[in-house]
Design a protein around this motif. Sequence first.
Motif, PDB file in Angstrom:
ATOM      1  N   ARG A 138       0.823  -1.215   0.000  1.00  0.00           N
ATOM      2  CA  ARG A 138       0.000   0.000   0.000  1.00  0.00           C
ATOM      3  C   ARG A 138       0.855   1.262   0.000  1.00  0.00           C
ATOM      4  NH1 ARG A 138      -1.995   3.777  -0.867  1.00  0.00           N
ATOM      5  NH2 ARG A 138      -3.918   4.772  -0.140  1.00  0.00           N
ATOM      6  N   LEU A 173      -1.624  -2.180  -5.187  1.00  0.00           N
ATOM      7  CA  LEU A 173      -1.970  -3.440  -4.526  1.00  0.00           C
ATOM      8  C   LEU A 173      -2.334  -4.471  -5.573  1.00  0.00           C
ATOM      9  CD1 LEU A 173      -4.362  -2.098  -1.722  1.00  0.00           C
ATOM     10  CD2 LEU A 173      -2.066  -3.038  -1.340  1.00  0.00           C
ATOM     11  N   CYS A 195      -3.502   2.928  -6.274  1.00  0.00           N
ATOM     12  CA  CYS A 195      -4.051   3.687  -5.154  1.00  0.00           C
ATOM     13  C   CYS A 195      -3.959   5.194  -5.351  1.00  0.00           C
ATOM     14  CB  CYS A 195      -3.328   3.298  -3.858  1.00  0.00           C
ATOM     15  SG  CYS A 195      -3.337   1.530  -3.507  1.00  0.00           S
ATOM     16  N   MET A 224      -5.374  -1.482   6.780  1.00  0.00           N
ATOM     17  CA  MET A 224      -4.145  -0.732   6.514  1.00  0.00           C
ATOM     18  C   MET A 224      -2.945  -1.363   7.209  1.00  0.00           C
ATOM     19  SD  MET A 224      -4.218   1.846   4.397  1.00  0.00           S
ATOM     20  CE  MET A 224      -2.961   3.022   4.871  1.00  0.00           C
ATOM     21  N   ILE A 249      -1.933  -4.240   4.870  1.00  0.00           N
ATOM     22  CA  ILE A 249      -1.484  -3.986   3.496  1.00  0.00           C
ATOM     23  C   ILE A 249      -0.311  -3.025   3.423  1.00  0.00           C
ATOM     24  CG2 ILE A 249      -3.756  -4.520   2.547  1.00  0.00           C
ATOM     25  CD1 ILE A 249      -4.353  -1.603   2.310  1.00  0.00           C
ATOM     26  N   CYS A 250       0.143  -2.542   4.590  1.00  0.00           N
ATOM     27  CA  CYS A 250       1.358  -1.724   4.649  1.00  0.00           C
ATOM     28  C   CYS A 250       2.480  -2.553   5.269  1.00  0.00           C
ATOM     29  CB  CYS A 250       1.134  -0.476   5.491  1.00  0.00           C
ATOM     30  SG  CYS A 250      -0.072   0.674   4.801  1.00  0.00           S
ATOM     31  N   ALA A 272      -2.658   7.319   2.743  1.00  0.00           N
ATOM     32  CA  ALA A 272      -1.475   6.542   3.117  1.00  0.00           C
ATOM     33  C   ALA A 272      -0.438   7.412   3.807  1.00  0.00           C
ATOM     34  CB  ALA A 272      -0.877   5.886   1.879  1.00  0.00           C
ATOM     35  N   ASP A 289      -7.453   4.499   5.837  1.00  0.00           N
ATOM     36  CA  ASP A 289      -7.127   4.980   4.489  1.00  0.00           C
ATOM     37  C   ASP A 289      -8.233   5.909   3.993  1.00  0.00           C
ATOM     38  OD1 ASP A 289      -5.921   5.302   2.085  1.00  0.00           O
ATOM     39  OD2 ASP A 289      -6.288   3.285   1.343  1.00  0.00           O
TER      40      ASP A 289
END
Length: 406
Positions: free
Chosen positions: A33, A38, A63, A148, A151-152, A176, A187
């Motif tokens: 992310r 993604l 994104c 978040m 995905i980070c 982000a 997000d």
Amino acid sequence: MYKSEFKVLQGGLSSDTSQLKKTFISAYVTDTRLMGVLAVYARWAVGDDLTMPELHQFFYIDCEEAGLETYRSFRGDFGPEAAMAEQSLVGGLGASRIPLSEREFKGLLTHWMNFNRKRELPLPDGFPQYSFVFNNRPPGAKELASLMSKICCPITEDYQVVNYFLMRCFGRDYGAAAFLTDSHSGDDGRLREDFPLDIYDGYVKATFCRNVIDLHLRYADGAVAYLCESLVEMKGKYDILVSKVVVKNLKIIGFEHCSGYSISAVEAAMILKKPELTNVFEINLSEEEIEENLGEFIVGLNTVMTRHSNGRMFMAFKKTNDHVGERVFMLSNDVRGVYYLTDFGQLIVMSYNEKDLGMLTSRLADSPLAPYLLYSSGYEFLEPVLFEFVNSGLPDFDDFVEMNTE
């Protein structure tokens, strides 16, 4: 930011599954992310008959700009075609694959569908085939915050958080960017009140090419201020921008613009240039045989393919995004090297250092392609050469080099 070249929208068995029952088996998302992209995969059982072919879905999300932009699906076993699709989408991201529950998978896709709709962006073709993955209600703030965190990638050092933060700000990806500050709410794109995130809002579809971080001040409370010199490209023009970024406990607590100026494309090229080491092989395969063995170039050599006027480029990326944690960040440092297969039977292997060139060449030696390769020549260039050859339209790399050294 890595951009997907993948635009094909459906593959594998073409039977319509839109009216059939789908039972969730598994899913994953890449932890990219903070890179602004993604890739998402899901596997479903179809219908009530367990002998029916499974459904495999791939989604690609930009994104920053396009949102949910690519969809591809396959029926049956996870075979070579699906493996090539996965490599094309995921291979360039330097990602870990994070498992998702069905609720998380649908929540994530619903969030990005709404991103597209709010901005009047088109969804990928084939909507009836994947419409079932969306929920009626978007995920709430707590669910977004939980997503978040998945995905980070983990933040472990100051240089890493500074580079990611500037990358997200120049990408106008404020949700982000906010996640990297000391207070955030998932997000949702919220801008902070104590210091602005949008000070570079004038940069639209810009590329964060390079960033150099230098220590500026250490504060008594443990915070550290860094001065960052960023090279940014927009519409073929280049700017150097100096920012002050303050970090405490791996979170951004301050951000301001200090100065900036424009430079020429020639000056930018000098800043970004790297030496190139190349090995050239003649490949003893017909065009038909090469087409039949594309999987060896893509999946076997772990690359992402793009088509050019005189051949195909297979770009080999590093397995992680560790380069984001370097004091001198360069966007291109996620590339290990390139295999370039010309339309005239040459295979050029290029990298920026001897270690990576040796690794790429060893992969060839260990692949089923090895018996069909004959070493021709090797070069070391102080200036970029391969991409000039790619854009030259000439058929032979050795001839191109000779013409440009006379």
